[in-house]
Design an enzyme around this catalytic site. Structure first.
Site, PDB file in Angstrom:
ATOM      1  N   ARG A  49      43.827  61.243-156.111  1.00 26.07           N
ATOM      2  CA  ARG A  49      43.576  62.164-157.214  1.00 26.07           C
ATOM      3  C   ARG A  49      43.271  63.576-156.707  1.00 26.07           C
ATOM      4  NH1 ARG A  49      42.864  60.533-162.513  1.00 26.07           N
ATOM      5  NH2 ARG A  49      44.348  58.848-162.818  1.00 26.07           N
ATOM      6  N   ASP A 158      33.447  65.221-175.079  1.00 22.01           N
ATOM      7  CA  ASP A 158      33.908  64.673-173.808  1.00 22.01           C
ATOM      8  C   ASP A 158      33.561  65.679-172.713  1.00 22.01           C
ATOM      9  OD1 ASP A 158      35.980  62.200-173.142  1.00 22.01           O
ATOM     10  OD2 ASP A 158      35.975  63.752-171.599  1.00 22.01           O
TER      11      ASP A 158
END
Length: 294
Positions: A49, A158
């Site tokens: 990632r 979020d």
């Protein structure tokens, strides 16, 4: 939310030397800034990632990236690191028994309150790309058709600003809408043939407000919520982090209100004694007006 990705460190490879120190730094920041618990066996996924951020910054070495995170200019990049490490897994009407509880046990009473001029609030914490709060909005409209004209709102939060942009756009492909009935699709989504997707209706949008929020930071919201959805989020937090969150959720939940968790999550009653289990991963805050407690 989960950790996924291709691997640039073969599975089972020993995590030693520079790779170990780099992983420990990255995992430490993820825990400190966002409460995430990333075990060493996830190192290949973390490094895979991380390659995305290295490319974006024109960097080659992870060590240079780690130096940036520790520098005075690293605050913004730390936020982007968290976004990179978290992948939002979500779907419409996920864990449908929770939405059945809302429709059956919560909305009838809240409809009376709202139509009498009262305030009704829901919170989708860890809302990802939006299917959860939009699903809740659909259920609200089915139970309270005049909800857009009442003081009824859904707060969707979020930690990831990128995924919130996707949620605000509100465009989903046909596969993502598969859990919905044909009636729900036709009523709440407009086809966009040129884009090969479907757009959320203005009526759903009116009920939902998206905001960036780190659950470990201060919560700026005023007032309590009648129902809180925080599903499949805390499972990625260390136990001590979870224990600090339970009393905060209890305080944010109105007396008589509900808290919904993910299918693999359980609330520790020692840290939120007023939240009582009343169904599968469903908790209700005791209401002194009905329990006789002061």
């Amino acid at each position: 939310m989960s950790f996924v990705g291709q691997m640039d460190l073969p599975p089972g490879s020993p995590l030693v030397g520079k790779a170990r120190s780099e992983f420990e730094l990255l995992a430490g920041i993820a825990h400190e800034d966002a409460g995430l618990l990333i075990p060493p066996e996830k190192a290949p996924m973390v490094f895979a990632r991380l390659a995305k951020r290295l490319r974006a910054l024109g960097m080659v070495r992870r060590s240079d990236y780690c130096d940036l995170l520790l520098s005075a200019d690293g605050k913004t990049e730390r936020r982007l690191l968290i976004s990179t490490l978290t992948t939002n897994v979500t779907s419409f009407l996920r864990e449908p028994h929770h939405f059945s509880t809302v429709a059956r046990d919560i909305l009838p009473q809240l409809a009376l309150r709202a139509r009498a001029g009262g305030r009704v609030r829901f919170w989708s914490a860890g809302c990802s790309s939006g299917p959860e709060p939009y699903s809740l909005a659909m259920v609200l409209l089915e139970g309270i058709p005049d909800a857009p004209n009442l003081d009824i709102r859904i707060l969707a939060t979020d930690i990831d600003p990128e995924i919130l942009r996707t949620a605000r756009v509100g465009e989903y492909d046909e596969a993502q809408l598969k859990p919905l009935s044909q009636k729900q699709r036709e009523k709440h989504f407009k086809p966009l043939p040129n884009r090969g997707c479907f757009e959320v209706s203005p009526t759903l949008r009116k009920l939902v407000s998206f905001r960036e929020l780190n659950l470990l930071a201060a919560w700026p919201m005023r007032g309590q919520f009648d129902a809180i959805f925080c599903r499949n989020v805390v499972i990625y937090f260390a136990q001590d982090t979870q224990n600090t969150l339970w009393p905060r959720f209890q305080n944010a939940c109105a007396p008589g209100g509900y808290v919904f968790l993910g299918h693999s999550e359980r609330l520790d009653p020692r840290f939120a004694p007023e939240l009582k289990s009343c169904g599968t991963t469903t908790y209700r805050r005791e209401d002194p007006a009905f329990t006789g407690k002061e």
